[in-house]
Design an enzyme around this catalytic site. Structure first.
Site, PDB file in Angstrom:
ATOM      1  N   HIS A 142      20.862  21.674 -19.345  1.00 58.75           N
ATOM      2  CA  HIS A 142      21.962  21.947 -18.430  1.00 58.75           C
ATOM      3  C   HIS A 142      22.240  23.446 -18.515  1.00 58.75           C
ATOM      4  CE1 HIS A 142      26.140  22.003 -16.991  1.00 58.75           C
ATOM      5  NE2 HIS A 142      25.980  20.772 -16.541  1.00 58.75           N
ATOM      6  N   ASP A 189      23.442  19.788 -27.809  1.00 58.97           N
ATOM      7  CA  ASP A 189      24.304  19.394 -26.694  1.00 58.97           C
ATOM      8  C   ASP A 189      24.267  17.867 -26.630  1.00 58.97           C
ATOM      9  OD1 ASP A 189      25.506  18.739 -24.309  1.00 58.97           O
ATOM     10  OD2 ASP A 189      24.219  19.982 -23.051  1.00 58.97           O
ATOM     11  N   GLN A 194      25.472  13.888 -23.171  1.00 64.62           N
ATOM     12  CA  GLN A 194      24.950  12.678 -22.549  1.00 64.62           C
ATOM     13  C   GLN A 194      24.476  11.643 -23.567  1.00 64.62           C
ATOM     14  OE1 GLN A 194      25.268  12.113 -19.425  1.00 64.62           O
ATOM     15  NE2 GLN A 194      25.711  14.148 -18.608  1.00 64.62           N
ATOM     16  N   LYS A 251      33.280  12.608 -20.148  1.00 68.13           N
ATOM     17  CA  LYS A 251      32.051  11.824 -20.012  1.00 68.13           C
ATOM     18  C   LYS A 251      32.074  10.575 -20.899  1.00 68.13           C
ATOM     19  CE  LYS A 251      29.244  15.877 -18.844  1.00 68.13           C
ATOM     20  NZ  LYS A 251      29.163  15.651 -17.400  1.00 68.13           N
ATOM     21  N   CYS A 303      23.261  21.085 -12.165  1.00 71.28           N
ATOM     22  CA  CYS A 303      23.390  22.213 -13.093  1.00 71.28           C
ATOM     23  C   CYS A 303      22.171  22.318 -14.005  1.00 71.28           C
ATOM     24  CB  CYS A 303      24.662  22.110 -13.925  1.00 71.28           C
ATOM     25  SG  CYS A 303      26.173  22.087 -12.960  1.00 71.28           S
TER      26      CYS A 303
END
Length: 424
Positions: A133, A214, A217, A240, A380
């Site tokens: 991202h 990161d 997700q 999220k 993104c």
């Protein structure tokens, strides 16, 4: 099929979609919907305990501070961390920028001897992946521009195989003795592929590089224990994971937070201030300048409670079934190709796809006319799209509240797109 959560807990899912159709929400990778329990937790705080955190000795200030820190403890426990290893941020983007700018400040000599190991310069390298991202790419590009370090990347398997879009471990050699930072997504927000964390961490450890994950997700979709993963830092966002917008977190090992120089300065993160100089509070407070997002933190704590009650293993199993249903269904629709792995193994339910001869925005509008809400654009993440010879795609992504009927409605609507535009 029974969902791991009660759909009635999510009032927004009861409203109609476009034109009065049944609303089918398949955009959780962008923003997940919030259960009533989260909405009510934030409302309860605002109506009974709203006050300035760590800025008073009166009742409301004390109760607000307690609620704020209790939420931090819940979030820390949720990812297998210690209470004082979690820094509140407004989202993952801010958390990643916090780390990058702290390293930049270390390069300028800020933070003293403890921060010297984080300094970067010409000849040093930062490694990311092509699947990132932009929030985990652009800050590192900027850090390289400020320090003279060079950006390198792990590539992905090219289009044309079942593993397309997964990280290509044959390119792991970009991690070498020059590497000072390795930053990568646990799960791609485009391909849904889960990164080979063990292999990347081992390569980084062999050269003493700082590892930043990161986890945007991954944390909402399956159990994540940052300690077991072996990384040095991880970031994720509340919106999220069934929580509010405007709140996220940076986790890092305590010794790293202690050594990193401060990023943003102001009130509440200081120790002693004179007209000549300032000393700073201990972590995590030194990274939380200004008035904090207290009600949002409380809401995120409630979201963690909700996810724990549902069970992350149950959520992961449920979403894998839905992911397979999406992939199997898309495979039967002519002119639609998946951007990412075509197998449901070692991936989550973020499925990007391209409809041949139809612009993604048009795909989204046709589906929306039937109440099916998906994401369109480059998400993104432009570099990964280039691998698939496209600038943009459409993406369906699942949450714990989705059902097989939702997936069938999506697939039915998707099958009408090319005929609607008269392409074959």
């Amino acid at each position: 099929m029974t969902t791991p959560v009660s759909i009635s807990d999510f009032p927004i899912l009861a409203r109609p979609g476009r034109g009065g159709s049944r609303l089918v929400y398949l955009d959780s990778a962008a923003t997940a919907q919030r259960p009533t329990q989260v909405i009510e937790a934030e409302r309860e705080f605002l109506t009974t305990a709203n006050g300035a955190v760590k800025r008073g000795s009166h009742l409301l200030a004390e109760e607000a501070t307690e609620a704020y820190e209790n939420a931090r403890a819940k979030v820390a426990s949720f990812i297998g961390a210690e209470h004082d290893e979690v820094v509140w941020t407004k989202n993952s983007t801010e958390a990643l920028n916090l780390v990058a700018y702290s390293l930049s400040n270390a390069t300028l000599g800020r933070g003293g001897e403890a921060a010297r190991r984080f300094a970067l310069g010409p000849g040093d390298e930062i490694v990311v992946t092509r699947a990132e991202h932009h929030a985990n790419l652009v800050p590192w590009q900027e850090l390289c521009a400020r320090t003279g370090a060079q950006l390198r990347w792990i590539d992905v398997v090219p289009m044309g195989s079942a593993d397309q879009g997964r990280l290509d471990l044959s390119t792991l050699g970009v991690i070498n003795e020059k590497t000072k930072v390795v930053a990568f997504a646990h799960v791609s927000n485009v391909t849904g592929a889960i990164a080979p964390v063990d292999e990347i961490v081992a390569a980084a450890r062999a050269v003493g590089a700082l590892v930043v994950l990161d986890a945007c997700q991954s944390v909402p979709h399956f159990p994540v224990n940052v300690t077991d993963l072996g990384v040095d830092a991880a970031v994720f966002s509340g919106h999220k994971m069934l929580g509010p917008t405007g709140v996220g977190a940076l986790w890092a090992k305590a010794e790293i937070l202690d050594a990193l120089p401060v990023f943003m300065t102001g009130g509440s993160m200081v120790e002693v201030v004179t007209m000549e100089e300032t000393t700073y509070a201990k972590a995590p407070a030194k990274f939380e300048a200004g008035t904090q997002m207290v009600s949002q933190a409380v809401g995120l704590g409630a979201a963690v409670d909700y996810l724990n009650k549902a069970g992350m293993d149950s959520i992961a199993g449920h979403e894998q079934v839905l992911t397979k249903r999406i992939l199997d269904g898309i495979a039967t629709i002519e002119g639609v190709r998946v951007v990412g792995p075509t197998s449901d193994e070692n991936r989550v339910g973020a499925v990007a796809f391209v409809v041949e001869d139809v612009h993604p925005h048009d795909v989204g509008q046709v589906l929306d006319s039937r109440g099916v809400e998906i994401r369109v654009g480059h998400h993104c993440a432009q570099p990964i799209h280039q691998v698939f010879d496209t600038f943009a795609s459409s993406r369906a992504s699942v949450g714990p509240y989705n059902t097989e009927a939702d997936i069938d409605a999506f697939l039915d609507a998707l099958s009408t797109v090319r005929p609607y535009f008269g392409v074959s």
